[in-house]
Motif scaffolding. Structure first.
Motif, mmCIF file in Angstrom:
data_model
loop_
_atom_site.group_PDB
_atom_site.id
_atom_site.type_symbol
_atom_site.label_atom_id
_atom_site.label_comp_id
_atom_site.label_asym_id
_atom_site.label_seq_id
_atom_site.Cartn_x
_atom_site.Cartn_y
_atom_site.Cartn_z
ATOM 1 N N SER A 140 0.812 -1.227 0.000
ATOM 2 C CA SER A 140 0.000 0.000 0.000
ATOM 3 C C SER A 140 0.838 1.266 0.000
ATOM 4 C CB SER A 140 -0.905 0.012 1.231
ATOM 5 O OG SER A 140 -0.121 0.083 2.419
ATOM 6 N N LYS A 174 -2.702 -5.327 8.029
ATOM 7 C CA LYS A 174 -3.160 -4.882 6.714
ATOM 8 C C LYS A 174 -2.421 -5.600 5.575
ATOM 9 C CE LYS A 174 -4.896 -0.354 8.095
ATOM 10 N NZ LYS A 174 -5.039 -0.746 9.511
ATOM 11 N N GLU A 175 -1.202 -6.010 5.836
ATOM 12 C CA GLU A 175 -0.427 -6.792 4.866
ATOM 13 C C GLU A 175 0.736 -7.438 5.605
ATOM 14 O OE1 GLU A 175 1.985 -3.791 2.220
ATOM 15 O OE2 GLU A 175 0.073 -2.842 2.723
ATOM 16 N N SER A 191 -1.819 -9.074 0.950
ATOM 17 C CA SER A 191 -2.707 -8.218 1.737
ATOM 18 C C SER A 191 -3.407 -9.025 2.826
ATOM 19 C CB SER A 191 -3.772 -7.610 0.821
ATOM 20 O OG SER A 191 -4.583 -8.649 0.267
ATOM 21 N N TRP A 192 -3.989 -8.322 3.776
ATOM 22 C CA TRP A 192 -4.919 -8.886 4.757
ATOM 23 C C TRP A 192 -6.184 -8.046 4.634
ATOM 24 C CZ3 TRP A 192 -4.282 -12.223 9.285
ATOM 25 C CH2 TRP A 192 -3.124 -13.008 9.203
ATOM 26 N N GLU A 193 -7.254 -8.630 4.118
ATOM 27 C CA GLU A 193 -8.462 -7.852 3.869
ATOM 28 C C GLU A 193 -9.717 -8.697 4.023
ATOM 29 O OE1 GLU A 193 -8.649 -6.708 -0.377
ATOM 30 O OE2 GLU A 193 -6.823 -7.916 -0.608
ATOM 31 N N ASP A 194 -10.859 -8.062 3.801
ATOM 32 C CA ASP A 194 -12.163 -8.707 3.936
ATOM 33 C C ASP A 194 -12.318 -9.330 5.320
ATOM 34 O OD1 ASP A 194 -14.701 -9.525 3.265
ATOM 35 O OD2 ASP A 194 -14.043 -11.325 2.188
ATOM 36 N N TYR A 195 -12.091 -8.509 6.350
ATOM 37 C CA TYR A 195 -12.232 -8.997 7.722
ATOM 38 C C TYR A 195 -13.688 -9.312 8.038
ATOM 39 C CZ TYR A 195 -7.488 -8.109 9.425
ATOM 40 O OH TYR A 195 -6.130 -8.166 9.657
ATOM 41 N N ALA A 204 -9.265 -12.176 8.724
ATOM 42 C CA ALA A 204 -9.122 -11.689 7.353
ATOM 43 C C ALA A 204 -9.373 -12.870 6.412
ATOM 44 C CB ALA A 204 -7.737 -11.106 7.131
ATOM 45 N N HIS A 207 -6.388 -12.859 1.171
ATOM 46 C CA HIS A 207 -4.986 -12.460 1.076
ATOM 47 C C HIS A 207 -4.616 -12.515 -0.405
ATOM 48 C CE1 HIS A 207 -4.662 -13.111 5.445
ATOM 49 N NE2 HIS A 207 -5.370 -14.211 5.220
ATOM 50 N N TYR A 217 -7.628 -17.537 0.326
ATOM 51 C CA TYR A 217 -8.823 -17.036 0.996
ATOM 52 C C TYR A 217 -9.559 -18.171 1.693
ATOM 53 C CZ TYR A 217 -10.851 -18.669 -3.432
ATOM 54 O OH TYR A 217 -11.207 -19.431 -4.522
#
Length: 226
Positions: A140, A174-175, A191-195, A204, A207, A217
């Motif tokens: 990011s 976040k990553e 990444s680390w997302e969609d918590y 999360a 990834h 995922y």
């Protein structure tokens, strides 16, 4: 990936600064949280003892290929059931031997991706870690905090692996960067997302690498609590 994370063939404390206060009994000095504790607590560690069963499917999409395996972990009995490529295996984590070590290694890998911010606290005795503030995140380019975790060179399925966790003031990752055998160059950055919140835990589910050619995922996530 490490002791606690198989290396991604299939895809694998000295804590400084940043401390928070815990509530203490009247008259007692207030106890501070380490950075490892902050990461775990931000992800719902205080609710872990309520978890009785954990179910999830670990998915990897690499270019046009897809791989998945599903797990059921009964925390009361410590029994694990895994299903992959049409085959199902059941074993007890308290009795791992040569007949089920390969399945256990896969489970450790997948569980680590699912629960890494909590797992590093469990692994505290077998790792060293350093913390920095004001670090440029690799994906990011945001200015974040960085926790570098290096596992001991002996023990576990993949000893000596290192991870760089990048997170904000809320201590949500976040990553991260995985560095096999603590090499300087990244082995993988995602990444680390969609918590989502399940059973009081924050997880999360997605990834992804920078160009989206690799995605790891979780689906079919179910957490039963008492």
């Amino acid at each position: 990936m490490k002791k606690y994370l198989l290396s991604l063939s299939l895809l694998t404390l000295l804590i400084a600064g940043c401390k928070t206060e815990k509530k203490s009994e009247v008259g007692e000095p207030e106890k501070e949280l380490s950075v490892l504790e902050k990461l775990a607590m931000a992800n719902g560690y205080e609710n872990w003892n309520k978890v009785e069963e954990l179910r999830f499917t670990f998915n990897v999409d690499r270019d046009t290929s897809h791989f998945e395996r599903s797990w059921i972990w009964n925390r009361k009995t410590n029994e694990v059931t895994g299903t992959s490529l049409g085959e199902t295996s059941t074993y007890n984590r308290g009795a791992v031997d040569s007949t089920n070590a390969k399945v256990d290694a896969a489970f450790i890998n997948d569980k680590y991706w699912l629960l890494a911010p909590i797992n590093v606290l469990w692994d505290e005795a077998s790792l060293t870690a350093t913390h920095e503030a004001g670090v440029l995140a690799p994906m990011s380019k945001d200015t974040l905090q960085k926790l570098t975790v290096v596992y001991d060179s002996e023990g576990g399925y993949t000893p000596g692996d290192a991870y760089d966790f990048y997170f904000g003031e809320d201590h949500m990752v976040k990553e991260w960067v995985f560095r096999k055998a603590n090499t300087q160059e990244p082995t993988m950055t995602t990444s680390w997302e969609d918590y989502t919140e399940a059973g009081g835990l924050k997880i999360a589910k997605m990834h992804s690498n920078e160009d989206g050619s690799f995605k790891l995922y979780f689906t079919n996530l179910e957490i039963k609590t008492r």
